[in-house]
Structure formats: structure tokens, C-alpha cells
Motif scaffolding. Structure first.
Motif, mmCIF file in Angstrom:
data_model
loop_
_atom_site.group_PDB
_atom_site.id
_atom_site.type_symbol
_atom_site.label_atom_id
_atom_site.label_comp_id
_atom_site.label_asym_id
_atom_site.label_seq_id
_atom_site.Cartn_x
_atom_site.Cartn_y
_atom_site.Cartn_z
ATOM 1 N N GLN A 159 -13.355 -12.771 9.266
ATOM 2 C CA GLN A 159 -12.903 -13.995 8.612
ATOM 3 C C GLN A 159 -11.803 -13.655 7.616
ATOM 4 O OE1 GLN A 159 -14.022 -17.186 9.102
ATOM 5 N NE2 GLN A 159 -15.389 -16.523 10.727
ATOM 6 N N GLU A 160 -10.934 -14.622 7.379
ATOM 7 C CA GLU A 160 -9.896 -14.456 6.350
ATOM 8 C C GLU A 160 -10.523 -14.032 5.038
ATOM 9 O OE1 GLU A 160 -7.536 -18.064 6.073
ATOM 10 O OE2 GLU A 160 -5.762 -16.936 6.710
ATOM 11 N N GLY A 161 -9.859 -13.126 4.343
ATOM 12 C CA GLY A 161 -10.358 -12.649 3.069
ATOM 13 C C GLY A 161 -11.176 -11.373 3.168
ATOM 14 N N GLU A 162 -11.708 -11.117 4.353
ATOM 15 C CA GLU A 162 -12.478 -9.884 4.544
ATOM 16 C C GLU A 162 -11.528 -8.706 4.749
ATOM 17 O OE1 GLU A 162 -16.594 -11.590 6.552
ATOM 18 O OE2 GLU A 162 -15.025 -10.785 7.849
ATOM 19 N N ASN A 163 -12.079 -7.513 4.620
ATOM 20 C CA ASN A 163 -11.314 -6.289 4.880
ATOM 21 C C ASN A 163 -11.517 -5.849 6.327
ATOM 22 O OD1 ASN A 163 -10.645 -6.330 2.168
ATOM 23 N ND2 ASN A 163 -12.160 -4.776 1.604
ATOM 24 N N ALA A 164 -10.495 -5.236 6.890
ATOM 25 C CA ALA A 164 -10.571 -4.722 8.264
ATOM 26 C C ALA A 164 -10.268 -3.238 8.243
ATOM 27 C CB ALA A 164 -9.575 -5.448 9.164
ATOM 28 N N THR A 165 -11.131 -2.460 8.870
ATOM 29 C CA THR A 165 -10.919 -1.017 8.956
ATOM 30 C C THR A 165 -10.888 -0.595 10.417
ATOM 31 O OG1 THR A 165 -12.081 -0.614 6.867
ATOM 32 C CG2 THR A 165 -11.792 1.252 8.342
ATOM 33 N N MET A 166 -9.874 0.163 10.769
ATOM 34 C CA MET A 166 -9.771 0.702 12.130
ATOM 35 C C MET A 166 -9.462 2.185 12.032
ATOM 36 S SD MET A 166 -6.509 -1.654 12.956
ATOM 37 C CE MET A 166 -7.141 -2.951 11.906
ATOM 38 N N ASN A 167 -9.959 2.914 13.007
ATOM 39 C CA ASN A 167 -9.863 4.363 12.988
ATOM 40 C C ASN A 167 -9.130 4.881 14.214
ATOM 41 O OD1 ASN A 167 -11.780 4.707 10.632
ATOM 42 N ND2 ASN A 167 -13.102 3.658 12.089
ATOM 43 N N CYS A 168 -8.530 6.038 14.042
ATOM 44 C CA CYS A 168 -7.769 6.673 15.108
ATOM 45 C C CYS A 168 -8.130 8.148 15.122
ATOM 46 C CB CYS A 168 -6.289 6.470 14.826
ATOM 47 S SG CYS A 168 -5.173 7.466 15.807
ATOM 48 N N SER A 169 -8.442 8.698 16.285
ATOM 49 C CA SER A 169 -8.786 10.121 16.358
ATOM 50 C C SER A 169 -8.122 10.762 17.568
ATOM 51 C CB SER A 169 -10.303 10.298 16.444
ATOM 52 O OG SER A 169 -10.807 9.703 17.618
ATOM 53 N N TYR A 170 -7.850 12.032 17.436
ATOM 54 C CA TYR A 170 -7.247 12.811 18.518
ATOM 55 C C TYR A 170 -8.122 14.014 18.822
ATOM 56 C CZ TYR A 170 -2.841 10.211 18.230
ATOM 57 O OH TYR A 170 -1.887 9.231 18.281
ATOM 58 N N SER A 179 -7.513 9.420 11.442
ATOM 59 C CA SER A 179 -6.855 8.605 10.429
ATOM 60 C C SER A 179 -7.505 7.230 10.433
ATOM 61 C CB SER A 179 -5.375 8.475 10.747
ATOM 62 O OG SER A 179 -4.723 7.602 9.847
ATOM 63 N N SER A 180 -7.430 6.543 9.301
ATOM 64 C CA SER A 180 -7.945 5.182 9.256
ATOM 65 C C SER A 180 -6.939 4.266 8.591
ATOM 66 C CB SER A 180 -9.279 5.119 8.500
ATOM 67 O OG SER A 180 -9.070 5.401 7.136
ATOM 68 N N LEU A 181 -6.961 3.022 9.018
ATOM 69 C CA LEU A 181 -6.113 1.975 8.445
ATOM 70 C C LEU A 181 -7.018 0.879 7.908
ATOM 71 C CD1 LEU A 181 -3.384 0.436 8.020
ATOM 72 C CD2 LEU A 181 -3.672 -0.459 10.336
ATOM 73 N N LEU A 182 -6.863 0.577 6.638
ATOM 74 C CA LEU A 182 -7.624 -0.490 5.998
ATOM 75 C C LEU A 182 -6.678 -1.609 5.611
ATOM 76 C CD1 LEU A 182 -10.095 -1.743 4.476
ATOM 77 C CD2 LEU A 182 -9.370 -0.382 2.484
ATOM 78 N N ILE A 183 -6.995 -2.817 6.044
ATOM 79 C CA ILE A 183 -6.243 -4.006 5.639
ATOM 80 C C ILE A 183 -7.156 -4.795 4.705
ATOM 81 C CG2 ILE A 183 -5.040 -6.097 6.367
ATOM 82 C CD1 ILE A 183 -4.733 -4.813 9.141
ATOM 83 N N THR A 184 -6.749 -4.967 3.473
ATOM 84 C CA THR A 184 -7.579 -5.690 2.513
ATOM 85 C C THR A 184 -7.195 -7.165 2.482
ATOM 86 O OG1 THR A 184 -6.050 -5.207 0.707
ATOM 87 C CG2 THR A 184 -7.852 -3.651 1.072
ATOM 88 N N GLY A 193 -2.125 5.638 20.491
ATOM 89 C CA GLY A 193 -3.532 5.419 20.733
ATOM 90 C C GLY A 193 -3.734 4.208 21.628
ATOM 91 N N THR A 194 -4.977 3.911 21.895
ATOM 92 C CA THR A 194 -5.329 2.803 22.782
ATOM 93 C C THR A 194 -5.282 1.457 22.062
ATOM 94 O OG1 THR A 194 -7.638 3.286 22.297
ATOM 95 C CG2 THR A 194 -6.736 4.187 24.334
ATOM 96 N N GLY A 195 -5.260 1.470 20.756
ATOM 97 C CA GLY A 195 -5.099 0.247 19.988
ATOM 98 C C GLY A 195 -6.398 -0.430 19.601
ATOM 99 N N THR A 196 -6.353 -1.126 18.473
ATOM 100 C CA THR A 196 -7.455 -1.979 18.029
ATOM 101 C C THR A 196 -6.935 -3.404 17.978
ATOM 102 O OG1 THR A 196 -8.582 -0.301 16.697
ATOM 103 C CG2 THR A 196 -8.964 -2.595 16.102
#
Lengths: 114, 107
Positions: B14-25, B72-77, B98-101
Motif C-alpha cells: 500500500q502507498e506509504g509502506e516501505n518496499a525492500t527488494m534484494n539482488c544476489s549473484y 545488494s538490497s534496495l529500499l524504497i521508503t 537480474g531477473t527483476g522485482t
């Protein structure tokens, strides 16, 4: 600044036909890339140019794909003959240089093979 | 395979929440870039993190890099509906994406 221009936006052909895509990079960008993006996957590098020389074409299916970069500016990617598995979006990108420079992408050409 | 693997493959919030996605090799990584791709469009560069950096910020984006874990991780606040897109990591030395989120942010 103007972005990376690609044409056509969409192309539908039958298998075994030929097709060509065109890319005009951002002015002054020495490095140009062509990617293939199959639905649901990340882009796969096909070829990378530095000015008008090829840096990496290790994943380019050279029996059917060819690419050139005219005078180190515009580039064309050709497929001849096309196969069903070539259905994908073909993305062109450019950057000031290699390595850590951010790439600027065009919106791609969506190719459908019937 | 040298392709990066991203986790999760899809994320809905939902809008306002944080999103975290990870990437590994599977192989060692040095510098890494993150890109965003809106549906039907090309990719847009978000951020570069170098091998000697552990964390980097850009606006609402926070990226971390753990070279020992090859990840690596990407956090969108405070996510917004406009953040709805696919997010990709890429090694800058081998240009392997990567394969994408796929992130969906609901208003």
C-alpha cells in the motif's frame, strides 16, 4: 537533453523474414548498447559499441543477428532470418563511457514473430 | 550462470509502506547499479553503489551492498503509486541484469 530515440516502436513479421531496428543515442555518448528483453526477464546484452568499434558481442547470435554503428553515432540492429524465439523487446541504450557510467535507455522496439 | 537473482519476484504494498527488494549473484560482485522500468518503457538509472561502499542514499532510496554475501538490497521508503514498476540490479563489470522485482503500489 533529448533522450535515446528508437524506431520503429512496434514490428510484426513472419518467421524467416528480415527486420531492422534503428537507434539514435544521446549526443556525445561514446558507448552504445543493444539489449534483448524477453517478456518477464531482465535485459540481455547483445552488443556493446565504443564509438564505432565493438567492445562485446559475445551474446549476439551472429548467424542471424548483425549490428553496426555508423560513424560512431546512430546504430542499426538486423535480424535475418527471424525465428519465433526472437520475439522480444529490443532496447538501445547509450552512456558517456563504459564501466560505472549510467546508461540511458530508449523505449525499445517490440518485435512479434508470427 | 552469472545472472543476478532478485527476490522477491513480485511485491504488492500500500502507498506509504516501505518496499525492500534484494539482488544476489553466485559470483563475486564489485560495483552495482539499480534501474527502474515502467511498463512498456525503457530502463531508468536509479543509483550506483561501489564495492567500497556499504550503503548509499538518494531521496527515498536506500541501497546496501554486501560483497561478502554477493548481495545488494534496495529500499524504497514511503512508497507512492508512481513507484509501481520493475526494478533491476546490474553488475557494471559484466552488464548482467537480474531477473527483476515487479513492485505494485496500491493507492
Amino acid at each position: 537533453e533529448a533522450g535515446v530515440a528508437q524506431s520503429p516502436r512496434y514490428k510484426i513479421i513472419e518467421k524467416r523474414q528480415s527486420v531492422a531496428f534503428w537507434c539514435n543515442p544521446i549526443s556525445g555518448h561514446a558507448t552504445l548498447y543493444w539489449y534483448q528483453q524477453i517478456l518477464g526477464q531482465g535485459p540481455k546484452l547483445l552488443i556493446q559499441f565504443q564509438n564505432n568499434g565493438v567492445v562485446d558481442d559475445s551474446q549476439l547470435p551472429k548467424d542471424r543477428f548483425s549490428a553496426e554503428r555508423l560513424k560512431g553515432v546512430d546504430s542499426t540492429l538486423k535480424i535475418q532470418p527471424a525465428k519465433l524465439e526472437d520475439s522480444a523487446v529490443y532496447l538501445c541504450a547509450s552512456s558517456l563511457g563504459q564501466g560505472n557510467q549510467p546508461q540511458h535507455f530508449g523505449d525499445g522496439t517490440r518485435l512479434s514473430i508470427l | 550462470s552469472q545472472q543476478g537473482e532478485e527476490d522477491p519476484q513480485a511485491l504488492s504494498i500500500q502507498e506509504g509502506e516501505n518496499a525492500t527488494m534484494n539482488c544476489s549473484y553466485k559470483t563475486s560482485i564489485n560495483n552495482l547499479q539499480w534501474y527502474r522500468q515502467n511498463s512498456g518503457r525503457g530502463l531508468v538509472h536509479l543509483i550506483l553503489i561501489r564495492s567500497n561502499e556499504r550503503e548509499k542514499h538518494s531521496g527515498r532510496l536506500r541501497v546496501t551492498l554486501d560483497t561478502s554475501k554477493k548481495s545488494s538490497s534496495l529500499l524504497i521508503t514511503a512508497s507512492r503509486a508512481a513507484d509501481t514498476a520493475s526494478y533491476f540490479c546490474v553488475r557494471t563489470d559484466k552488464l548482467i541484469f537480474g531477473t527483476g522485482t515487479r513492485l505494485q503500489v496500491f493507492p
